[in-house]
Design a protein around this motif. Structure first.
Motif, PDB file in Angstrom:
ATOM      1  N   PHE A   1       0.345  -1.316  -0.095  1.00 24.13           N
ATOM      2  CA  PHE A   1      -0.141   0.326  -0.324  1.00 24.13           C
ATOM      3  C   PHE A   1       1.033   1.066  -0.112  1.00 24.13           C
ATOM      4  N   VAL A   2       0.621   2.072  -1.155  1.00 26.82           N
ATOM      5  CA  VAL A   2       1.415   3.408  -1.349  1.00 26.82           C
ATOM      6  C   VAL A   2       1.202   4.316  -0.108  1.00 26.82           C
ATOM      7  N   GLY A   3      -0.164   4.584  -0.396  1.00 29.71           N
ATOM      8  CA  GLY A   3      -1.078   5.981   0.339  1.00 29.71           C
ATOM      9  C   GLY A   3      -2.085   6.772  -0.265  1.00 29.71           C
ATOM     10  N   PHE A   4      -2.834   7.554  -0.091  1.00 29.30           N
ATOM     11  CA  PHE A   4      -4.300   8.147  -0.480  1.00 29.30           C
ATOM     12  C   PHE A   4      -3.367   9.681  -0.991  1.00 29.30           C
ATOM     13  N   LYS A   5      -4.290   9.847  -2.129  1.00 29.74           N
ATOM     14  CA  LYS A   5      -4.628  11.067  -2.572  1.00 29.74           C
ATOM     15  C   LYS A   5      -5.886  11.254  -2.320  1.00 29.74           C
TER      16      LYS A   5
ATOM     17  N   VAL B   1     -22.936   4.744   5.481  1.00 35.15           N
ATOM     18  CA  VAL B   1     -21.851   6.473   5.152  1.00 35.15           C
ATOM     19  C   VAL B   1     -21.343   5.042   4.053  1.00 35.15           C
ATOM     20  N   THR B   2     -21.143   6.352   2.872  1.00 35.54           N
ATOM     21  CA  THR B   2     -20.363   5.620   1.559  1.00 35.54           C
ATOM     22  C   THR B   2     -18.888   6.730   0.998  1.00 35.54           C
ATOM     23  N   VAL B   3     -18.238   5.941   1.310  1.00 36.78           N
ATOM     24  CA  VAL B   3     -16.002   6.497   1.562  1.00 36.78           C
ATOM     25  C   VAL B   3     -15.814   6.571  -0.155  1.00 36.78           C
ATOM     26  N   LEU B   4     -15.407   7.081  -0.462  1.00 36.97           N
ATOM     27  CA  LEU B   4     -15.112   7.226  -2.213  1.00 36.97           C
ATOM     28  C   LEU B   4     -13.602   7.429  -1.882  1.00 36.97           C
ATOM     29  N   PHE B   5     -12.430   6.041  -1.738  1.00 37.52           N
ATOM     30  CA  PHE B   5     -11.103   6.243  -2.291  1.00 37.52           C
ATOM     31  C   PHE B   5     -10.456   6.291  -2.825  1.00 37.52           C
ATOM     32  N   ASP B   6      -9.545   7.116  -3.582  1.00 29.96           N
ATOM     33  CA  ASP B   6      -8.492   7.777  -3.796  1.00 29.96           C
ATOM     34  C   ASP B   6      -7.160   6.979  -3.735  1.00 29.96           C
ATOM     35  N   ALA B   7      -6.857   5.892  -3.922  1.00 23.32           N
ATOM     36  CA  ALA B   7      -5.324   5.776  -3.197  1.00 23.32           C
ATOM     37  C   ALA B   7      -4.509   4.882  -4.620  1.00 23.32           C
ATOM     38  N   GLN B   8      -3.006   4.709  -4.205  1.00 20.17           N
ATOM     39  CA  GLN B   8      -2.367   4.883  -4.515  1.00 20.17           C
ATOM     40  C   GLN B   8      -1.606   2.960  -4.068  1.00 20.17           C
ATOM     41  N   PHE B   9      -1.709   1.612  -4.996  1.00 18.50           N
ATOM     42  CA  PHE B   9      -0.895   0.979  -4.188  1.00 18.50           C
ATOM     43  C   PHE B   9      -0.088   0.248  -5.689  1.00 18.50           C
ATOM     44  N   ILE B  10       1.056  -0.642  -5.126  1.00 20.10           N
ATOM     45  CA  ILE B  10       1.921  -1.354  -6.637  1.00 20.10           C
ATOM     46  C   ILE B  10       1.310  -3.744  -5.756  1.00 20.10           C
ATOM     47  N   SER B  11       0.429  -3.964  -6.714  1.00 27.36           N
ATOM     48  CA  SER B  11       0.317  -5.021  -7.172  1.00 27.36           C
ATOM     49  C   SER B  11       0.515  -6.511  -8.471  1.00 27.36           C
ATOM     50  N   ALA B  12       1.107  -6.923  -7.850  1.00 29.12           N
ATOM     51  CA  ALA B  12       0.940  -8.035  -8.136  1.00 29.12           C
ATOM     52  C   ALA B  12       1.258  -9.572  -8.486  1.00 29.12           C
ATOM     53  N   THR B  13       0.645 -10.137  -8.966  1.00 25.34           N
ATOM     54  CA  THR B  13      -0.321 -11.963  -8.616  1.00 25.34           C
ATOM     55  C   THR B  13       0.779 -12.554  -9.433  1.00 25.34           C
ATOM     56  N   THR B  14       0.950 -13.543  -8.774  1.00 24.59           N
ATOM     57  CA  THR B  14       2.132 -15.098 -10.116  1.00 24.59           C
ATOM     58  C   THR B  14       1.299 -16.327  -9.635  1.00 24.59           C
ATOM     59  N   ASP B  15       1.590 -16.427 -10.594  1.00 17.82           N
ATOM     60  CA  ASP B  15       0.545 -18.435 -10.243  1.00 17.82           C
ATOM     61  C   ASP B  15       1.688 -19.134  -9.983  1.00 17.82           C
ATOM     62  N   ALA B  16       1.630 -20.432  -9.688  1.00 19.50           N
ATOM     63  CA  ALA B  16       2.297 -21.435  -8.888  1.00 19.50           C
ATOM     64  C   ALA B  16       3.948 -21.711  -9.530  1.00 19.50           C
ATOM     65  N   THR B  17       4.580 -21.218 -10.491  1.00 24.21           N
ATOM     66  CA  THR B  17       5.395 -21.228 -11.234  1.00 24.21           C
ATOM     67  C   THR B  17       6.170 -19.589 -11.081  1.00 24.21           C
ATOM     68  N   GLY B  18       6.011 -18.837 -10.035  1.00 21.36           N
ATOM     69  CA  GLY B  18       6.471 -18.259  -9.885  1.00 21.36           C
ATOM     70  C   GLY B  18       5.793 -16.529 -11.544  1.00 21.36           C
ATOM     71  N   ALA B  19       5.231 -16.725 -12.711  1.00 26.08           N
ATOM     72  CA  ALA B  19       5.427 -15.825 -12.836  1.00 26.08           C
ATOM     73  C   ALA B  19       3.790 -15.168 -12.739  1.00 26.08           C
ATOM     74  N   VAL B  20       4.208 -14.110 -13.496  1.00 23.66           N
ATOM     75  CA  VAL B  20       3.457 -12.701 -13.189  1.00 23.66           C
ATOM     76  C   VAL B  20       2.331 -13.429 -14.063  1.00 23.66           C
TER      77      VAL B  20
ATOM     78  N   ASP C   1      -2.935   3.747  -9.673  1.00 25.11           N
ATOM     79  CA  ASP C   1      -3.885   4.618  -8.794  1.00 25.11           C
ATOM     80  C   ASP C   1      -4.961   3.450  -9.093  1.00 25.11           C
ATOM     81  N   VAL C   2      -6.047   4.164  -7.970  1.00 26.29           N
ATOM     82  CA  VAL C   2      -7.023   2.899  -8.061  1.00 26.29           C
ATOM     83  C   VAL C   2      -8.109   4.136  -7.302  1.00 26.29           C
ATOM     84  N   THR C   3      -9.560   3.791  -7.596  1.00 26.87           N
ATOM     85  CA  THR C   3     -10.929   4.755  -7.085  1.00 26.87           C
ATOM     86  C   THR C   3     -11.657   3.210  -6.449  1.00 26.87           C
TER      87      THR C   3
END
Length: 223
Positions: free
Chosen positions: A146-150, A166-185, A195-197
């Motif tokens: 997790f990087v932070g919020f804009k 209460v509904t909140v709109l988040f403008d956030a930043q993070f680094i994410s990668a999913t790998t399989d059983a072999t380690g491939a992204v 950048d995600v909302t």
């Protein structure tokens, strides 16, 4: 000598008579029909009668703020929640929602069901648990930072009986990668900031002793 004293007394009486006459001219006699005293604030006769019209002009303040609140559905909803739960403060809630967001997305990426369960409603936990189970069956691993919020702001609120939402709109930043059983992204990038909302809705029964809010709905980024 007596004549001098008598002359002095007569002069004093004449002076006193002149003074009294002048006072009479200035003050007059009270007849019961005198005009009421002037109010120095407005320059109009002061009237204590309950039936007298009011000349006071209302100043901007709480009454004006209340009118503005009634014209703003979000502000009115937040006020309704505040009246039902005196501990509720919008700024404090957003601060707590930001902390909950970071905790939930981090726990979800790490398959941490124990951390997730008390923070989510039953329905949302079931959805998260299903996604985690799918990753486990496919032997996929998520690398997440997790990087932070804009920005983070309340965009909707409602009070239904004793249930506050209460509904909140988040403008956030993070680094994410999913790998399989072999380690491939297979999704994301372990070196790129995303950048995600996300729009999340939290709920709480304001009559309950438990002060915690639960996440009841999500929309936005997937990991």
């Amino acid at each position: 000598m007596p004549n001098a004293q008598l002359l002095g007394i007569l002069l004093a009486a004449m002076v006193a008579g002149v003074i009294l006459f002048r006072l009479y001219q200035v003050l007059g006699r009270r007849t019961g029909n005198e005009r009421p005293p002037q109010d120095p604030r407005f320059g109009k006769p002061a009237d204590k009668s309950a039936d007298a019209p009011s000349n006071v002009v209302p100043l901007p303040g709480r009454a004006t703020a209340q009118v503005q609140t009634l014209s703003d559905p979000l502000a009115q909803a937040l006020l309704d929640i505040k009246l039902a739960d005196r501990t509720f403060e919008s700024e404090h809630f957003v601060s707590g929602a930001r902390a909950a967001y970071e905790m939930i997305v981090t726990a979800f990426a790490a398959n941490d069901r124990k951390t997730l369960k008390p923070l989510l409603s039953g329905e949302v936990f079931h959805a998260f648990d299903g996604a985690i189970a799918g990753r486990e069956q496919r032997h996929e691993t998520v690398s997440y930072t997790f990087v932070g919020f804009k920005n983070a702001k309340i965009v909707h609120a409602a009070l239904k009986a004793s249930l506050a939402e209460v509904t909140v709109l988040f403008d956030a930043q993070f680094i994410s990668a999913t790998t399989d059983a072999t380690g491939a992204v297979i999704e994301g990038d372990a070196k790129a900031v995303r950048d995600v909302t996300d729009t999340w809705t939290f709920s709480r029964d304001v009559r309950a002793r438990d002060p915690n809010w639960a996440l009841i709905a999500t929309s936005g980024a997937e990991f």
